[in-house]
Design a protein around this motif. Structure first.
Motif, PDB file in Angstrom:
ATOM      1  N   PHE A 161       1.398  -2.111  -1.326  1.00 21.52           N
ATOM      2  CA  PHE A 161       1.416  -0.917  -2.167  1.00 21.52           C
ATOM      3  C   PHE A 161       2.169   0.194  -1.453  1.00 21.52           C
ATOM      4  N   GLU A 162       2.662   1.145  -2.226  1.00 13.12           N
ATOM      5  CA  GLU A 162       3.530   2.192  -1.708  1.00 13.12           C
ATOM      6  C   GLU A 162       2.713   3.300  -1.045  1.00 13.12           C
ATOM      7  N   LEU A 163       3.352   4.003  -0.117  1.00 11.49           N
ATOM      8  CA  LEU A 163       2.739   5.135   0.570  1.00 11.49           C
ATOM      9  C   LEU A 163       3.700   6.307   0.580  1.00 11.49           C
ATOM     10  N   LEU A 164       3.136   7.493   0.781  1.00  9.90           N
ATOM     11  CA  LEU A 164       3.930   8.718   0.871  1.00  9.90           C
ATOM     12  C   LEU A 164       4.239   8.999   2.329  1.00  9.90           C
ATOM     13  N   TYR A 165       5.488   9.375   2.599  1.00  7.65           N
ATOM     14  CA  TYR A 165       5.970   9.597   3.967  1.00  7.65           C
ATOM     15  C   TYR A 165       6.329  11.056   4.147  1.00  7.65           C
TER      16      TYR A 165
ATOM     17  N   LEU B   5       2.619   8.951   7.814  1.00  9.13           N
ATOM     18  CA  LEU B   5       2.212   8.681   6.448  1.00  9.13           C
ATOM     19  C   LEU B   5       1.050   9.593   6.064  1.00  9.13           C
ATOM     20  N   GLU B   6       1.010   9.992   4.805  1.00  8.35           N
ATOM     21  CA  GLU B   6      -0.078  10.849   4.333  1.00  8.35           C
ATOM     22  C   GLU B   6      -1.373  10.051   4.328  1.00  8.35           C
ATOM     23  N   ARG B   7      -2.298  10.468   5.187  1.00  8.79           N
ATOM     24  CA  ARG B   7      -3.520   9.692   5.400  1.00  8.79           C
ATOM     25  C   ARG B   7      -4.448   9.741   4.180  1.00  8.79           C
ATOM     26  N   GLY B   8      -4.523  10.885   3.523  1.00  6.36           N
ATOM     27  CA  GLY B   8      -5.394  10.986   2.358  1.00  6.36           C
ATOM     28  C   GLY B   8      -4.974  10.048   1.245  1.00  6.36           C
ATOM     29  N   PHE B   9      -3.665   9.958   1.004  1.00  2.00           N
ATOM     30  CA  PHE B   9      -3.155   9.059  -0.022  1.00  2.00           C
ATOM     31  C   PHE B   9      -3.414   7.608   0.367  1.00  2.00           C
ATOM     32  N   LEU B  10      -3.271   7.292   1.645  1.00  2.00           N
ATOM     33  CA  LEU B  10      -3.519   5.940   2.134  1.00  2.00           C
ATOM     34  C   LEU B  10      -4.971   5.538   1.925  1.00  2.00           C
ATOM     35  N   GLU B  11      -5.909   6.412   2.268  1.00  2.00           N
ATOM     36  CA  GLU B  11      -7.321   6.088   2.119  1.00  2.00           C
ATOM     37  C   GLU B  11      -7.707   5.933   0.652  1.00  2.00           C
ATOM     38  N   LYS B  12      -7.109   6.745  -0.228  1.00  2.44           N
ATOM     39  CA  LYS B  12      -7.405   6.626  -1.662  1.00  2.44           C
ATOM     40  C   LYS B  12      -6.902   5.293  -2.213  1.00  2.44           C
TER      41      LYS B  12
END
Length: 337
Positions: free
Chosen positions: A92-96, A103-110
């Motif tokens: 899945f994609e992540l925000l950089y 990487l944006e940790r909040g987006f990763l955890e969600k």
């Protein structure tokens, strides 16, 4: 970074991961470099009685977009690890964040929480990106994921097309602690992998089937797709033939005594040859001739159908022309020449 891994792990990569990374990169690249108008009227200015053409903004933008560097995309890879075997199922994609190179940790955890509800047995195995080679800034991202997975993997896709390259443009890296100039440092080491096609999930089968049935971007017909498919089959058969020829020459040299005899290698060759189809059997010849005749019959019927359609069009045109000629002749039917 050119060293090979010594961990002894076996990696299995599913085709869905490659499709996801390639799709992610294609979407980001098309958004960064939108298509511009191919034709636009050049503006002209007059200076001292002479006209000088001025390039339009579209041409300059197209030249700048063509010279723009390729974007990089980032995401996570998920899957399972059973003993020494690591199987990468999905991604899945992540925000950089380019400023902090993280990487944006909040987006990763969600995203991890959402995927855990759908795939409870999948865990984050590492991350992916695009590029020709691993960069120094990639180690920062790699270290940041070690609190989720103590030994994450790094899947790198090279988006540059190289016609001479036969292998997939994907490299899987592990991180190992090496002592360099008396200082322990983490470095990327490449690992071998295999493409897992035997056990696929439903989403993977749908994605791969969709990609396989995509039409060419230049509007190619079904005949073009068939030609490309047959070309691929021809190349595969040609490669198989060349490798069997190599084995044949090797066995002849071993029989003549030019090279020493190795029983373990002979057993492997024997096992490989048993997998080849027995094309000299009578049943194969009967089945082949039956299928060949059926194909010729279908082709013959298609030709007859096309001829019938052409004759129908010719008869329709003849009737229309005959009726017009009859009306011009005063209503009586005459012979049409």
């Amino acid at each position: 970074m050119a060293e090979s891994s010594s961990s002894g792990l076996t990696f299995k990569l599913h085709p869905l991961v490659m499709v996801n990374i390639s799709d992610h990169y294609s979407r980001v690249k098309s958004q960064m470099n939108p298509p511009v108008a191919a034709h636009s009227a050049p503006a002209t200015t007059t200076t001292n009685g002479s006209e000088a053409s001025v390039e339009t903004a579209s041409s300059s933008s197209s030249s700048s977009s063509s010279a723009a560097p390729s974007p990089r995309v980032f995401g996570c890879v998920i899957g399972v690890q059973r003993g020494r075997t690591v199987e990468i199922f999905n991604s899945f994609e992540l925000l950089y964040d380019p400023e902090t190179h993280s990487l944006e940790r909040g987006f990763l955890e969600k995203k991890q929480e959402l995927y855990k509800k759908v795939f409870p047995n999948f865990y984050i195995l590492g991350w992916y990106s695009t590029g020709s080679d691993a960069q120094e800034s990639d180690m920062t991202i790699h270290k940041a994921l070690m609190d989720i997975n103590e030994s994450p993997v790094y899947v790198l896709l090279n988006p540059v097309i190289n016609p001479a390259q036969k292998d997939l443009p994907i490299t899987i890296y592990e991180s190992e602690l090496h002592v360099i100039d008396g200082v322990p440092q983490l470095i990327f080491v490449s690992s071998s992998y295999t493409i897992e096609v035997g056990h696929t999930v439903e989403a993977e089968r749908i994605s791969v089937d969709h990609v396989a049935h995509l039409k060419p971007s230049d509007g190619g017909s079904a005949a073009t797709q068939l030609a490309a498919h047959l070309t691929g089959i021809h190349s595969a058969i040609k490669m198989l033939n060349s490798r069997i020829r190599v084995l044949h020459h090797y066995l002849l040299a071993m029989q003549k005594g030019d090279i020493p005899c190795e029983n373990s290698l002979l057993r492997q060759v024997s096992s490989l040859l048993r997998r080849l189809p027995a094309v000299e059997s009578g049943k194969f010849q009967d089945d082949f001739l039956m299928e060949y005749n059926d194909t010729l019959l279908i082709t013959y019927l298609a030709v007859l159908t096309n001829c019938s359609s052409t004759m129908n069009e010719l008869v329709d045109k003849f009737n229309i022309a005959y009726d017009r000629h009859s009306r011009r002749g005063g209503g009586g039917r005459t012979t049409f020449f």
